[in-house]
Design an enzyme around this catalytic site. Structure first.
Site, PDB file in Angstrom:
ATOM      1  N   GLN A   1      16.477  72.997  41.199  1.00 40.72           N
ATOM      2  CA  GLN A   1      15.407  74.030  41.533  1.00 40.72           C
ATOM      3  C   GLN A   1      16.025  75.322  40.969  1.00 40.72           C
ATOM      4  OE1 GLN A   1      17.351  75.529  46.022  1.00 40.72           O
ATOM      5  NE2 GLN A   1      16.572  73.083  45.852  1.00 40.72           N
TER       6      GLN A   1
ATOM      7  N   HIS B   1      15.105  79.827  41.670  1.00 40.75           N
ATOM      8  CA  HIS B   1      14.632  80.913  42.790  1.00 40.75           C
ATOM      9  C   HIS B   1      14.141  82.258  41.546  1.00 40.75           C
ATOM     10  CE1 HIS B   1      15.883  78.704  45.998  1.00 40.75           C
ATOM     11  NE2 HIS B   1      17.359  79.116  45.620  1.00 40.75           N
TER      12      HIS B   1
ATOM     13  N   GLU C   1      21.295  84.523  45.645  1.00 35.42           N
ATOM     14  CA  GLU C   1      21.901  83.451  46.765  1.00 35.42           C
ATOM     15  C   GLU C   1      23.190  83.410  46.574  1.00 35.42           C
ATOM     16  OE1 GLU C   1      19.452  79.751  48.535  1.00 35.42           O
ATOM     17  OE2 GLU C   1      20.562  79.352  46.697  1.00 35.42           O
TER      18      GLU C   1
ATOM     19  N   HIS D   1      20.030  75.066  39.717  1.00 33.56           N
ATOM     20  CA  HIS D   1      21.256  74.855  40.623  1.00 33.56           C
ATOM     21  C   HIS D   1      20.622  73.603  41.658  1.00 33.56           C
ATOM     22  CE1 HIS D   1      18.835  77.625  42.892  1.00 33.56           C
ATOM     23  NE2 HIS D   1      19.420  77.270  44.196  1.00 33.56           N
TER      24      HIS D   1
ATOM     25  N   ARG E   1      11.026  73.780  42.748  1.00 29.42           N
ATOM     26  CA  ARG E   1      11.548  72.556  42.213  1.00 29.42           C
ATOM     27  C   ARG E   1      11.161  72.100  40.886  1.00 29.42           C
ATOM     28  NH1 ARG E   1      10.438  71.747  47.978  1.00 29.42           N
ATOM     29  NH2 ARG E   1       8.541  70.734  47.563  1.00 29.42           N
TER      30      ARG E   1
END
Length: 304
Positions: free
Chosen positions: A93, A95, A112, A169, A189
Site C-alpha cells: 500500500q 498513503h 506514519e 510499504h 492498496r
C-alpha cells in the site's frame, strides 16, 4: 487539570483476529480485530473519555470545545494512534502526501511511523520498491511481479520506523506495533495477495490512485532519536513528535504540549490511577503528572 483516560476503538480487518484483544487486555473486543484506535479525533470515529468531568465526551468534542486541554486549535485533530497486531500480512500500500490529499478534500497527508513492541515473524517489513519511474512501476504491477518490485527493511524489537507519505510499504504478520499517523485515514492498496472475504470477493484495489501517490528513489530510515535520561524522543517533524518514557519508581512529568500516552509494557500508576498494558490517557498541556511503577509509556503530540 489531570490526565483523561479514553476507551479504545476496535477496528475489524481481514488480517486480524485476537492478538490485539489478548496482548492489550481488551476483553470486550470482538474477533477479527486487526488494530485498536487508542486515540482518534475523527468526527465519525472518536474515542470516548472515561474520566470526570468529561466522561461520555468524545476526543473530537473535547478538541472542538475544550482547547484548554490542548493549547492550540489549528484545524481538525491531527493524529490517530493505533495499536496494531496483524495475524496475516497487510496489503502492499501507499498513503497520499499533503498535495495529493488536498486534491480530494483533506487538509493534511498521511505520514506514519511504527514502534515495534514485537517484530514480524519474518523479521522484515515491506519498505520501498525497485521501480525507476511510473512506467517501470506499471510494468511490474501488470505482470504481478511483486517480489521483484518490493524492497524490505529488517526490523527487530524496539525498532522505530518512519514511513513518509508516498512510500510503498506493508506491515507483516506477527508484529505488535504502536502506530502513529496523521489523521487523514486513507490507504491505497496496490496488491492484496488475492485474498477473499467470506463471500468470495477480493478486497478493492486502488492502483490508479496509488500510482499517483507513490514516490521514487532511495528512502532511508534514518535514526534521529535523542536520549535524555529515561526519555527517548524518536522523531520530531511537522507531522508529530514521538517519545518513549521508561518509568522505574516515582517520577514527575510535565510538558508544554499535550501528550497522547499509551502504556506498552509493565504496570503502575498515573496520577494515582492504576494502569497496565493498553491503558490510554491524555496528559493535557502543561499538566504535572506523577508516574509510579515499572512501565514503558509511548507518548505522541503535535508536530513542530
Amino acid at each position: 487539570m489531570s490526565v483523561l483516560f479514553f476507551k479504545p476503538i476496535p477496528r475489524i480487518a481481514v488480517w486480524g483476529k485476537n492478538h490485539v484483544k489478548h496482548y492489550f487486555g481488551y476483553d470486550d473486543f470482538p474477533g477479527s480485530v486487526g488494530q485498536a484506535w487508542a486515540f482518534s479525533g475523527l468526527a465519525e470515529a472518536s474515542n470516548l473519555c472515561l474520566t470526570a468531568p468529561y466522561n461520555g465526551k468524545t476526543l473530537h468534542q473535547l478538541w472542538e470545545e475544550n482547547q484548554a486541554l490542548f493549547g492550540h486549535k489549528k484545524g481538525e485533530f491531527p493524529l490517530i494512534i493505533s495499536l496494531v497486531a496483524p495475524e496475516d500480512d497487510l496489503s502492499i500500500q501507499v498513503h497520499p502526501d499533503a498535495v495529493q490529499a488536498q486534491k480530494i478534500g483533506f487538509s493534511m497527508g498521511k505520514n506514519e511511523a511504527w514502534y515495534f513492541m514485537e517484530p514480524p515473524t519474518s523479521g522484515q517489513i515491506v519498505y520501498g520498491h525497485h521501480a525507476k519511474d511510473p512506467e517501470d512501476m506499471d510494468t511490474y504491477i501488470k505482470k504481478e511481479q511483486w517480489e521483484q518490485l518490493i524492497d524490505y527493511l529488517p526490523v527487530k524489537q524496539n525498532d522505530f520506523v518512519y514511513l513518509p507519505a508516498g512510500i510503498l510499504h506493508a506491515l507483516q504478520k506477527g508484529s505488535i506495533v504502536y502506530e502513529i499517523q496523521q489523521a487523514t485515514d486513507i490507504t491505497y492498496r496496490f496488491f492484496d495477495y488475492h485474498r477473499k472475504d467470506d463471500e468470495g470477493n477480493e478486497r478493492e484495489l486502488h492502483v490508479e490512485q496509488a500510482l499517483a501517490c507513490v514516490s521514487y528513489g532511495e528512502i532511508k530510515n534514518t535514526d534521529t532519536r535523542v536520549v535524555e535520561g529515561n526519555k527517548t524522543t524518536y522523531i520530531t517533524n511537522d507531522s508529530f513528535t514521538v517519545a518513549k518514557l521508561e518509568i522505574n519508581g516515582k517520577q514527575t512529568f510535565q510538558d508544554d504540549n499535550y501528550q497522547l500516552a499509551t502504556v506498552i509494557a509493565g504496570t503502575g500508576e498515573v496520577a494515582g490511577t492504576a494502569v497496565t498494558v493498553g491503558s490510554n490517557f491524555l496528559i493535557p498541556t502543561k499538566t504535572e503528572v506523577i508516574f509510579d511503577g515499572k512501565m514503558t509509556v509511548m507518548m505522541t503530540t503535535r508536530g513542530e
